[in-house]
Scaffold this active site. Sequence first.
Site, mmCIF file in Angstrom:
data_model
loop_
_atom_site.group_PDB
_atom_site.id
_atom_site.type_symbol
_atom_site.label_atom_id
_atom_site.label_comp_id
_atom_site.label_asym_id
_atom_site.label_seq_id
_atom_site.Cartn_x
_atom_site.Cartn_y
_atom_site.Cartn_z
ATOM 1 N N THR A 191 0.847 -1.198 0.000
ATOM 2 C CA THR A 191 0.000 0.000 0.000
ATOM 3 C C THR A 191 0.878 1.242 0.000
ATOM 4 O OG1 THR A 191 -1.564 -1.159 1.388
ATOM 5 C CG2 THR A 191 -1.731 1.246 1.356
ATOM 6 N N ARG A 219 -13.607 -8.195 -0.930
ATOM 7 C CA ARG A 219 -12.875 -7.864 0.305
ATOM 8 C C ARG A 219 -12.307 -6.444 0.205
ATOM 9 N NH1 ARG A 219 -7.429 -6.063 1.605
ATOM 10 N NH2 ARG A 219 -6.921 -6.769 3.677
ATOM 11 N N VAL A 220 -12.466 -5.702 1.270
ATOM 12 C CA VAL A 220 -11.910 -4.352 1.352
ATOM 13 C C VAL A 220 -10.996 -4.301 2.564
ATOM 14 C CG1 VAL A 220 -12.476 -1.924 1.762
ATOM 15 C CG2 VAL A 220 -13.882 -3.286 0.200
ATOM 16 N N GLY A 221 -9.826 -3.747 2.380
ATOM 17 C CA GLY A 221 -8.876 -3.640 3.489
ATOM 18 C C GLY A 221 -8.983 -2.305 4.199
ATOM 19 N N GLY A 245 -4.605 -5.371 6.317
ATOM 20 C CA GLY A 245 -5.645 -4.407 6.637
ATOM 21 C C GLY A 245 -6.573 -4.830 7.754
HETATM 22 N N1 GLY Z 1 -3.253 -2.600 3.677
HETATM 23 C C1 GLY Z 1 -3.808 -3.004 2.476
HETATM 24 C C2 GLY Z 1 -4.822 -4.055 2.581
HETATM 25 O O1 GLY Z 1 -4.870 -4.796 3.552
HETATM 26 O O2 GLY Z 1 -5.595 -4.186 1.660
#
Ligand code: GLY
Length: 332
Positions: A191, A219-221, A245
């Site tokens: 990221t 899925r969302v982080g 995340g």
């Molecule tokens: N930090 C990025 C994610 O977990 O999607």
Amino acid sequence: MTDRRRFLQLGLAGTAALATGCAATTLEDRNGTAPARPGAPRGPVFLSTWDHGLEAARKGWNVLQAKGTVLDAVEQGVMLIESDLGSRSVGLGGLPDRDGRTTLDACIQTHEGLAGAVACLEDIEHPISVARAVMERTPHVMLVGEGAKQWALDNGFPEKKVDLPEVRQAWQEWLAKSAYKPVVNIENHDTIGLLGVDGTGRLAGSCTTSGLAFKIHGRVGDSPIIGGGLFVDGDVGAACATGLGELVIRIAGSHTVVELMRQGMEPGAACKEAVQRILRKNPGLTEQQVGFLALRKDGAYGAHAIYSGFNFAVRTAEDDRLLESPYERKWG
Ligand code: GLY
């Protein structure tokens, strides 16, 4: 360049001995906190995650020098990385989810706390700019999935379909085993978060990613979550996160770092406390990485990570370099 992205997978032999207080090499004290510079002009300071942060922080600096705002700076800094189709962790060159779809998450926040975000966005080159547009042109903070894409197209963001043979091959190789294992990044990119403060103490932050490789579709982080992957409070400072995340979201990581600074902690100490909170809440945690960056409004900054290997870029009038973050555990 799929072969550039080699991962150490969960379950590999090799221990990560607890080494609390192991300080990295180049920050000025054990908490990774560059001292505030009494008497020095405040800011500008840009901080950004991983190797690719060097380019992003430089771009942010240059935008400010060219009379852009700090918000322009944090947007344009990460746009560079979003456009790099060699990146397997940011933008349309990112590794896909388990269905073979590359989905993008991003958010941006201003000094005043205004915020915009997109999640699970496909086929748009600059999710960070869509996030900014959501902030500036709608009454909302976050748009997701098909709705986000349709809104982006309706608002002048062109569709861009990218199909890279290396990415397709990596997905096909993954499909052969279909093992879902979050991984510790050892290639110094993931990221991208970019925090900035201008010469008057105005702050802004941005965060953008293609998220975990081979995640479940949808899925969302933490990266598009205000308070998770990014938090900016113009009264105090800003923080961003990188790594797994789910671990960050569960402690509202970037918000936690900023609130600890509000209570008087130095930036590096605030990052360290957030990392230690993750470890306290997850006693069995092993081989999962999280790193935080913090920037106080006077330009003081710090970092901390679970494992060694997290680095970040700093760009100030005196500095243009990568620093190793302090950490809790030595990798390998
Ligand atoms: N930090 C990025 C994610 O977990 O999607």
